[in-house]
Design a protein around this motif. Sequence first.
Motif, short mmCIF file in Angstrom:
data_model
loop_
_atom_site.label_atom_id
_atom_site.label_comp_id
_atom_site.label_asym_id
_atom_site.label_seq_id
_atom_site.Cartn_x
_atom_site.Cartn_y
_atom_site.Cartn_z
N CYS A 22 0.69 -1.26 -0.17
CA CYS A 22 -0.17 -0.03 -0.13
C CYS A 22 0.88 1.20 -0.02
O CYS A 22 0.58 2.27 -0.58
N ARG A 23 1.88 1.17 0.73
CA ARG A 23 2.95 2.54 1.01
C ARG A 23 3.51 2.65 -0.23
O ARG A 23 3.66 3.82 -0.73
N LEU A 24 4.04 1.49 -1.08
CA LEU A 24 4.66 1.62 -2.72
C LEU A 24 3.53 2.10 -3.46
O LEU A 24 4.01 2.95 -4.28
N CYS A 25 2.46 1.84 -3.39
CA CYS A 25 1.32 2.09 -4.47
C CYS A 25 1.24 3.73 -4.19
O CYS A 25 0.80 4.10 -5.25
N GLU A 26 0.90 3.94 -2.89
CA GLU A 26 0.61 5.42 -2.60
C GLU A 26 1.80 6.21 -3.13
O GLU A 26 1.66 7.38 -3.65
N LYS A 27 3.15 6.06 -2.99
CA LYS A 27 4.26 6.76 -3.48
C LYS A 27 4.36 6.79 -4.86
O LYS A 27 4.37 7.98 -5.46
N ALA A 28 4.15 5.91 -5.58
CA ALA A 28 4.16 5.60 -6.95
C ALA A 28 2.97 6.38 -7.75
O ALA A 28 3.05 7.12 -8.58
N GLY A 29 1.90 6.32 -7.00
CA GLY A 29 0.77 6.96 -7.51
C GLY A 29 0.61 8.46 -7.40
O GLY A 29 0.30 9.13 -8.45
N ALA A 30 1.44 8.85 -6.24
CA ALA A 30 1.66 10.34 -6.20
C ALA A 30 2.62 11.01 -7.23
O ALA A 30 2.50 12.15 -7.39
N SER A 31 3.25 10.06 -7.87
CA SER A 31 4.10 10.44 -8.80
C SER A 31 3.55 10.66 -10.32
O SER A 31 3.98 11.03 -11.21
N GLY A 32 2.29 10.38 -10.15
CA GLY A 32 1.49 10.32 -11.52
C GLY A 32 1.73 8.92 -12.08
O GLY A 32 1.13 9.04 -13.49
N LYS A 33 2.28 7.91 -11.83
CA LYS A 33 2.67 6.89 -12.54
C LYS A 33 1.34 5.81 -12.45
O LYS A 33 0.80 5.98 -11.05
N ARG A 34 1.01 5.00 -13.19
CA ARG A 34 0.28 4.00 -13.07
C ARG A 34 1.05 2.68 -12.80
O ARG A 34 2.03 2.30 -12.91
N VAL A 35 0.44 2.01 -11.77
CA VAL A 35 0.92 1.08 -11.06
C VAL A 35 -0.10 -0.42 -11.37
O VAL A 35 -1.04 -0.25 -11.42
N TYR A 36 0.85 -1.41 -11.53
CA TYR A 36 0.21 -2.53 -11.51
C TYR A 36 0.89 -3.50 -10.42
O TYR A 36 2.15 -3.77 -10.47
N ASP A 49 -6.39 -5.13 -1.90
CA ASP A 49 -7.37 -4.36 -2.53
C ASP A 49 -8.22 -3.68 -1.30
O ASP A 49 -8.61 -2.54 -1.37
N SER A 50 -8.59 -4.57 -0.38
CA SER A 50 -9.43 -4.05 0.80
C SER A 50 -8.51 -2.85 1.56
O SER A 50 -9.08 -1.88 1.98
N ALA A 51 -7.22 -3.03 1.68
CA ALA A 51 -6.40 -2.17 2.64
C ALA A 51 -6.40 -0.76 1.79
O ALA A 51 -6.09 0.40 2.48
N LEU A 52 -6.17 -0.73 0.56
CA LEU A 52 -6.19 0.51 -0.21
C LEU A 52 -7.07 1.57 -0.13
O LEU A 52 -6.90 2.56 -0.32
N TRP A 53 -8.27 0.99 0.31
CA TRP A 53 -9.34 1.79 0.83
C TRP A 53 -9.36 2.60 2.21
O TRP A 53 -9.89 3.71 2.37
N SER A 54 -8.44 1.90 2.83
CA SER A 54 -8.44 2.74 4.32
C SER A 54 -7.11 2.57 4.96
O SER A 54 -6.86 2.79 6.17
N ALA A 77 -5.27 4.45 -10.26
CA ALA A 77 -3.81 4.63 -10.42
C ALA A 77 -3.31 3.32 -10.28
O ALA A 77 -2.04 3.34 -10.59
N VAL A 78 -4.12 2.45 -9.42
CA VAL A 78 -3.35 1.16 -9.28
C VAL A 78 -4.47 -0.12 -9.87
O VAL A 78 -5.57 0.07 -9.54
#
Length: 143
Positions: A22-36, A49-54, A77-78
């Motif tokens: 989740c932290r890696l997704c947040e950091k990558a998403g903040a840079s405007g990149k699309r993450v898989y 999936d559940s954790a990314l909500w909260s 974003a992810v």
Amino acid sequence: MTRVDFYVLPEADDVGPVLLVCRLCEKAGASGKRVYVHSDDAALLDDIDSALWSFRQNSFLAHERVDASGGCSPLAAVALGEQAPPPSHQDILINIADAVPTFFSTFERVLEPVFGDDAQRARARGRFGFYRERGYPLQTHKL
């Protein structure tokens, strides 16, 4: 050439794979990149999936599971899945599968979180060797 970064949690760390991803997704998403986020473990993807909500109070990271046909909204974003990524999400791959996926080289960057028991860490060392033998630029970040 694809850049590969390993993020190594200490063995006794209580962050765990879900929060780290989740932290890696947040950091990558903040840079405007699309993450898989790729995994061979559907239950782990469900947890992420559940954790990314909260996972962080007052935050939400737009994300979506890739459907059986490989489709996903390009607005998310992810994207999370067990198969090849959708064309819209090929900037950053977070690989939490046991093996290196065949499509890894289509990404600008690959993030390889390392956590868990000795067996999981041994598989991570195998993935590290795979990339090194093929000449990919590698970085290791000890968290």
